[in-house]
Each structure stands twice: as C-alpha cells, then as structure tokens.
Scaffold this motif. Structure first.
Motif, mmCIF file in Angstrom:
data_model
loop_
_atom_site.group_PDB
_atom_site.id
_atom_site.type_symbol
_atom_site.label_atom_id
_atom_site.label_comp_id
_atom_site.label_asym_id
_atom_site.label_seq_id
_atom_site.Cartn_x
_atom_site.Cartn_y
_atom_site.Cartn_z
ATOM 1 N N VAL A 1 0.820 -1.335 -0.122
ATOM 2 C CA VAL A 1 0.067 -0.141 -0.081
ATOM 3 C C VAL A 1 0.760 1.255 -0.043
ATOM 4 O O VAL A 1 1.759 1.459 0.854
ATOM 5 C CB VAL A 1 -0.926 -0.079 1.301
ATOM 6 C CG1 VAL A 1 -1.831 1.213 1.297
ATOM 7 C CG2 VAL A 1 -1.770 -1.208 1.266
ATOM 8 N N ARG B 1 2.497 7.345 -11.511
ATOM 9 C CA ARG B 1 1.601 8.266 -11.127
ATOM 10 C C ARG B 1 0.751 8.929 -12.231
ATOM 11 O O ARG B 1 -0.397 9.282 -12.030
ATOM 12 C CB ARG B 1 2.476 9.569 -10.374
ATOM 13 C CG ARG B 1 3.108 9.041 -9.001
ATOM 14 C CD ARG B 1 3.810 10.204 -8.502
ATOM 15 N NE ARG B 1 5.043 10.402 -9.557
ATOM 16 C CZ ARG B 1 5.887 11.418 -9.486
ATOM 17 N NH1 ARG B 1 5.631 12.257 -8.650
ATOM 18 N NH2 ARG B 1 6.917 11.549 -10.503
ATOM 19 N N ASN C 1 -0.723 13.692 -5.209
ATOM 20 C CA ASN C 1 -1.144 12.771 -4.027
ATOM 21 C C ASN C 1 -1.939 11.722 -4.526
ATOM 22 O O ASN C 1 -2.417 11.600 -5.571
ATOM 23 C CB ASN C 1 -1.820 13.445 -3.184
ATOM 24 C CG ASN C 1 -1.487 14.762 -2.433
ATOM 25 O OD1 ASN C 1 -0.107 15.031 -1.943
ATOM 26 N ND2 ASN C 1 -1.945 15.741 -2.192
ATOM 27 N N THR D 1 -2.781 0.316 -3.886
ATOM 28 C CA THR D 1 -2.448 -0.879 -3.516
ATOM 29 C C THR D 1 -1.964 -1.765 -4.776
ATOM 30 O O THR D 1 -2.670 -1.859 -5.912
ATOM 31 C CB THR D 1 -3.592 -1.824 -2.913
ATOM 32 O OG1 THR D 1 -4.240 -1.000 -1.786
ATOM 33 C CG2 THR D 1 -2.977 -3.179 -2.504
ATOM 34 N N GLU E 1 1.261 5.500 -0.202
ATOM 35 C CA GLU E 1 0.508 6.612 -0.218
ATOM 36 C C GLU E 1 1.566 7.904 -0.242
ATOM 37 O O GLU E 1 2.559 7.878 0.041
ATOM 38 C CB GLU E 1 -0.202 6.645 1.102
ATOM 39 C CG GLU E 1 -1.219 7.735 1.438
ATOM 40 C CD GLU E 1 -2.281 7.550 2.552
ATOM 41 O OE1 GLU E 1 -2.959 8.584 2.717
ATOM 42 O OE2 GLU E 1 -1.953 6.621 3.333
ATOM 43 N N CYS E 2 1.014 8.819 -0.810
ATOM 44 C CA CYS E 2 1.901 10.310 -0.813
ATOM 45 C C CYS E 2 0.614 11.126 -0.693
ATOM 46 O O CYS E 2 -0.264 11.310 -1.249
ATOM 47 C CB CYS E 2 2.539 10.187 -1.809
ATOM 48 S SG CYS E 2 4.027 11.556 -2.057
ATOM 49 N N CYS E 3 0.969 12.218 0.138
ATOM 50 C CA CYS E 3 2.263 12.584 0.912
ATOM 51 C C CYS E 3 1.906 12.663 2.398
ATOM 52 O O CYS E 3 0.640 13.154 2.562
ATOM 53 C CB CYS E 3 3.264 13.670 0.366
ATOM 54 S SG CYS E 3 3.841 13.366 -1.373
ATOM 55 N N ASN E 4 2.831 12.489 3.374
ATOM 56 C CA ASN E 4 2.320 12.777 4.687
ATOM 57 C C ASN E 4 2.501 14.337 5.081
ATOM 58 O O ASN E 4 2.912 14.895 4.079
ATOM 59 C CB ASN E 4 3.152 11.708 5.441
ATOM 60 C CG ASN E 4 4.625 12.200 5.528
ATOM 61 O OD1 ASN E 4 4.989 12.899 4.928
ATOM 62 N ND2 ASN E 4 5.322 11.043 6.261
ATOM 63 N N LYS F 1 -3.013 7.208 -3.339
ATOM 64 C CA LYS F 1 -3.128 6.021 -2.483
ATOM 65 C C LYS F 1 -3.211 4.822 -3.335
ATOM 66 O O LYS F 1 -4.430 4.638 -3.957
ATOM 67 C CB LYS F 1 -3.942 6.075 -1.376
ATOM 68 C CG LYS F 1 -3.612 5.039 -0.243
ATOM 69 C CD LYS F 1 -4.795 5.263 0.858
ATOM 70 C CE LYS F 1 -4.589 3.920 1.802
ATOM 71 N NZ LYS F 1 -5.407 4.022 2.995
ATOM 72 N N THR G 1 4.936 7.010 1.797
ATOM 73 C CA THR G 1 4.843 5.816 2.799
ATOM 74 C C THR G 1 4.450 4.480 2.021
ATOM 75 O O THR G 1 3.852 4.460 1.163
ATOM 76 C CB THR G 1 3.842 5.836 3.883
ATOM 77 O OG1 THR G 1 2.542 6.137 3.385
ATOM 78 C CG2 THR G 1 4.017 7.310 4.755
#
Length: 247
Positions: free
Chosen positions: A143, A201, A177, A181, A145-148, A179, A154
């Motif tokens: 999984v 992306r 951004n 899987t 994901e971007c971004c924190n 997310k 992550t």
C-alpha cells in the motif's frame, strides 16, 4: 654413399615446405574463425540470458542517471533473482507510457549490418526506445501513499527518507497525491527526478492503471559503464525501505 642418401631424405623438399606453410596458414584462418564464432555465440548468450546494455535517453532518473549514460542490466532479475524495493529496473512499455514514434531505418545497409552485429553482442540496443527505466517503490500487495505532513511517501505505513530523489526545489517527494495498492504480479515504479518523470503516477488511466506487470521487466540496472568518469554501481538503498515488508 649410403650416409649421403640418408642425409638427403631427412631434409624436406621445397614442395613439402610450401605445402606445410599453406596448411599452417589455413589452420590459422580456421582457428581464428572458430574463435570469432565462439566469441559471438558467447556474447549472444550473455546478452540474451545474463547482461544487456542500454543507454539513458531522458532525465527522468536524475541525478542517479544522466542523459546518455550507458548501463548494464542483469537479466537474471526477476526470473532467477527476485525483485526488491529500490531496484532500478528496465521494462517494456506496458502500454501508452511512451509516445508512438516511427522506427528509424539505418542510413545504409552497412550501418544497418553494424547495428545488427552490435545488438547481437549486446553493445547496442535498437529497441531502446520501447523501454523505460524507473525505481521500484511498490511490490505486489504494498500500500503506497503520498504524501504525509512531511512530504514523504509511505509504503505499508512506513515513511520513506529517499536520498536519491531530485526535488527541483520542492518540499514534497511528489507533486501528485495518491494512494494505491499494488496488485499481484505487478510493480509501482517512479523516477528519481520526481518532478520530471512520467511514471506510475501519471499512467493510472492507462491499460495497467499505472502498474508495471512483472513479466515486462527486462532486468535490474546494476552499473553505469559510460562515460568512464561515471563508472559506478547502482544500489537499491535497502536502508530506505527497512521495515516496509508486509508481515
């Protein structure tokens, strides 16, 4: 008299000498031809099953790879050696990642023959324009994901501190951004030059939803061979991905 006759018989005639020289010359040519054939066959086998050369046509992997760098690719990955996070991989276009360009024909037959020979031994890549090179960020089941809040990406909840990324003055490792899987038998790949790389992306509307089928992977790039002053190995930064493996 007898001694004189025996001495004469021990000296080869001029005709025998010429025949010997001819046979020696023929053996030399024959042995040289055999060596050349074996060398070409060995190079072909190496290129087909072990190592292949590619050149870098764009800046999407800067600063790790520069335009016109030449690299060697380990073709044992992934069929024999498994893929890992951080691997720099060459793969065939999954569909729609590259613009359709007409295939350029050699200037003449001699140039074409030279290109064919160089490709046979792995020193040229006439199909280079059908391939891409990116870094593996996600393996099947991951999984991503971007971004924190710190602008990090992550993987399975673990933030990545990526020293190889070129940000062009930006704070976040991605201007997009997302997310996702990663599905079975697929990869999520990104260029190190994050603000100048049409990677997973930007291909999420394509036939593979931005993922790269593992079957499309040609191999893992492991060394820069040209220019000589850039000769160096290509690592996969295992410390960056420490802890991201799914339990």
């Amino acid at each position: 008299m007898t001694d004189s006759i025996l001495a004469g018989e021990n000296l080869p005639s001029r005709r025998n000498k010429r025949a010997t020289r001819k046979r020696g010359g023929w053996y030399f040519v024959r042995d040289l031809a055999v060596i050349v054939v074996i060398a070409i066959l060995a190079s072909f086998l190496v290129k087909t099953f072990l190592v292949r050369s590619f050149y870098i046509p764009s800046g999407s992997m800067e600063n790790t790879l520069q335009v016109n760098d030449r690299i060697l690719v380990n073709e044992l990955v992934p069929n024999v050696v498994p893929l890992q996070h951080g691997d720099v991989v060459v793969f065939r276009d999954p569909g729609g990642w590259l613009p359709v360009t007409p295939k350029q024909q050699p200037a003449n037959a001699l140039v074409g023959a030279g290109e064919w020979f160089l490709s046979l031994v792995g020193l040229a890549s006439p199909d280079n324009n059908d391939h891409l090179i990116k870094r593996v960020i996600g393996l099947p089941g991951d999984v991503i994901e971007c971004c924190n809040a710190l602008g990090q990406m992550t993987v399975n909840g673990v933030p990545l501190d990526e020293p190889y990324v070129k940000l062009n003055g930006n704070q976040s490792v991605s201007g997009v951004n997302f997310k996702v899987t990663v599905p079975p038998d697929s990869l999520w790949v990104m260029g190190d030059n994050r603000y100048d790389s049409l990677d997973s992306r930007f291909n999420q509307d394509g036939p593979t939803k931005g993922f790269v089928p593992i079957k499309n992977v040609v191999g893992r790039a492991f060394v820069i061979t040209w220019p000589f002053d850039r000769w160096s190995g290509l690592g996969n930064y295992p410390e960056v991905f420490n802890g991201v493996e799914k339990k």
